[in-house]
Design an enzyme around this catalytic site. Structure first.
Site, PDB file in Angstrom:
ATOM      1  N   HIS A  18      21.303 -14.459  -9.724  1.00 17.40           N
ATOM      2  CA  HIS A  18      19.932 -14.665 -10.049  1.00 17.40           C
ATOM      3  C   HIS A  18      18.847 -13.853 -10.677  1.00 17.40           C
ATOM      4  O   HIS A  18      19.164 -12.569 -10.163  1.00 17.40           O
ATOM      5  CB  HIS A  18      19.285 -15.257  -8.659  1.00 17.40           C
ATOM      6  CG  HIS A  18      19.943 -14.720  -7.534  1.00 17.40           C
ATOM      7  ND1 HIS A  18      20.553 -15.467  -6.348  1.00 17.40           N
ATOM      8  CD2 HIS A  18      19.921 -13.370  -6.891  1.00 17.40           C
ATOM      9  CE1 HIS A  18      20.634 -14.572  -5.416  1.00 17.40           C
ATOM     10  NE2 HIS A  18      20.578 -13.445  -5.617  1.00 17.40           N
ATOM     11  N   ASN A  57      28.511  -6.116  -8.462  1.00 19.09           N
ATOM     12  CA  ASN A  57      27.380  -6.923  -8.034  1.00 19.09           C
ATOM     13  C   ASN A  57      26.011  -6.710  -8.385  1.00 19.09           C
ATOM     14  O   ASN A  57      25.585  -5.535  -8.192  1.00 19.09           O
ATOM     15  CB  ASN A  57      27.508  -6.907  -6.341  1.00 19.09           C
ATOM     16  CG  ASN A  57      26.356  -8.214  -5.975  1.00 19.09           C
ATOM     17  OD1 ASN A  57      26.863  -9.445  -5.864  1.00 19.09           O
ATOM     18  ND2 ASN A  57      25.249  -7.767  -5.498  1.00 19.09           N
TER      19      ASN A  57
END
Length: 460
Positions: free
Chosen positions: A362, A376
């Protein structure tokens, strides 16, 4: 015996009210001229001749290397346009197809049937006709009591009886090549338009006792000639229905085919599910068992099998199998998302390669980056790739962990298994297995909040 083709593409298309030549307006991703050329190619003509005029160079570019060209400097009617092709086809034995470049719905199958009908019936000329519920504006096919074609009458020249005829001229013909150009020498401009009508050669052949036939289209929609934006929209609608039906027959599920827009060159594998309001453009390819949800817009991209694209835009990029994108993601040109990648809400990727199983869930911008596998990205990560003049590259190795709200100032390298602390601004390379912290130390000022306006003690 050889086949030849003349495509009429010289007109301006005044009613389109456009600077673009009429035949270059697009239907389902390619120009009307390209649609016609593809249909004509089914009959395998020994020679294609395209008659050009208005903005000739733009039209020439579309078929450059695929067709011969001849100029019509003055638009004096369809007969005059065909006359311009004589220098390319004079004296050749065989049949010549004449077709307008603004008929994008004609199919190669219909043109092949027309040619076969012409040859089998030993006609000098064969007209491609259609039956119209409302024939206003079309030339009418006039037959005698034996059902033989005697002439074609244009709308402005038709009498009251002739205007009631519903069999119309589609503007597509097959002629004996030599007889066509001989007959064209005998036509004139004695008509309401003051033009050389190609249709007048039909009357000439009949007067000479030569055989003229007509082959009627099974589907009237194929006859549509596009002269204005209303007809252009109609052509787009018909083509969309054709394209979507073909994909459904081949095993693709459409939630609402009437609200799904797929260009003619798009390839979709079986068991893909497409929800409403999806647009697939250009040379896009979609792999088997993928799901494209409402609002997805994909241009010239390759989407692997078993992907899920949720309400997102993808341009000129590759998404490998098993990846998920969206909702509200934007994959900009020259990006590659490798197998198993997850790009989530409000993430933008531009000119970057994202390695296998990497996740950016996001609120992230990844630009001009090479990202390894199993990385990540925390929320709010930004690659700062542009200094106002030049763009710089960010390289992130395998299994790195980028903390939320990290700002990565390129050029920059982050090593294997490295970690950036949340809220950091990273300006220097980060070695493998290292933690990078690029933020000020937190200082707590005890009791200071009492003096601030928000504090209950300050409320009156």
């Amino acid at each position: 015996m050889s086949h030849y083709a003349i495509i009429l593409a010289a007109g301006k298309g005044t009613r389109m009210k456009s600077d673009l030549p009429k035949v270059l307006h697009k239907v389902s991703g390619i120009t009307m001229l390209e649609h016609v050329f593809r249909a004509v190619s089914v009959i395998e003509p020994a020679k294609n001749v395209t008659v050009i005029g208005h903005k000739a160079e733009l039209v020439r570019e579309v078929l450059d290397g695929q067709s011969a060209f001849t100029m019509q400097t003055e638009q004096l009617g369809t007969g005059h346009a065909v006359m311009m092709a004589e220098e390319e086809l004079a004296g050749l034995e065989g049949q010549t197809l004449v077709i307008a470049g603004d008929t994008p719905l004609i199919t190669g199958e219909s043109l092949k049937n027309l040619i076969d009908f012409h040859v089998n019936h030993k006609n000098v000329a064969t007209i491609l006709t259609a039956t119209a519920d409302n024939p206003f504006g079309y030339g009418r096919i006039i037959r005698n009591e034996n059902g033989e074609v005697t002439k074609i009458v244009e709308q402005k020249d038709a009498n009251e009886f002739e205007q009631q005829v519903k069999e119309i001229n589609t503007g597509t013909y097959v002629f004996d090549n030599k007889r066509l150009f001989e007959a064209l020498k005998n036509i004139n401009t004695n008509n309401a338009q003051g033009e050389y009508y190609l249709t007048d050669v039909i009357s000439i052949f009949r007067e000479n006792g030569e055989k003229v036939g007509a082959y009627t289209l099974r589907d009237f929609e194929e006859s549509l000639g596009v002269n204005d934006r209303v007809a252009l929209a109609t052509a787009e609608d018909v083509m969309r229905r054709r394209i979507n039906k073909a994909h459904m027959i081949n095993g693709v599920t459409f939630q609402n085919p009437n609200a799904t827009y797929i260009d003619v060159d798009v390839e979709i594998a079986p068991d893909v599910v497409i929800e409403a309001n999806v647009t697939l453009k250009g040379q896009t390819k979609v792999g088997a068992e993928s799901v494209l949800t409402n609002g997805t817009y994909i241009v010239d991209s390759t989407i692997g099998a078993n992907t899920v694209i949720t309400n997102s835009m993808i341009e000129h990029s590759v998404v490998e199998k098993g990846a998920t994108v969206g909702p509200f993601a934007h994959i900009r040109p020259d990006s590659m998302l490798k197998e198993g990648v997850h790009i989530g809400n409000f993430v933008e990727v531009k000119g970057s390669t994202i390695g296998e199983n990497t996740k950016a869930g996001h609120l992230t911008y990844i630009g001009n980056a090479e990202v390894g596998s199993d990385v990540n990205f925390g929320a709010g990560t930004i690659t700062v790739n542009y200094d106002g003049q030049h763009k710089f590259k960010t390289q992130i190795a395998n299994n790195a962990f980028i903390g939320s709200n990290s700002t990565l100032i390129a050029p920059l390298e982050i090593g294997d298994n490295a970690l950036t602390a949340a809220g950091s601004t990273i300006t220097d390379n980060v070695p493998a297995d290292s933690v990078a912290i690029g933020r000020s130390r937190q200082v707590n000022k005890e009791g200071y909040a009492i003096k601030k306006p928000h504090h209950p003690s300050q409320q009156k």
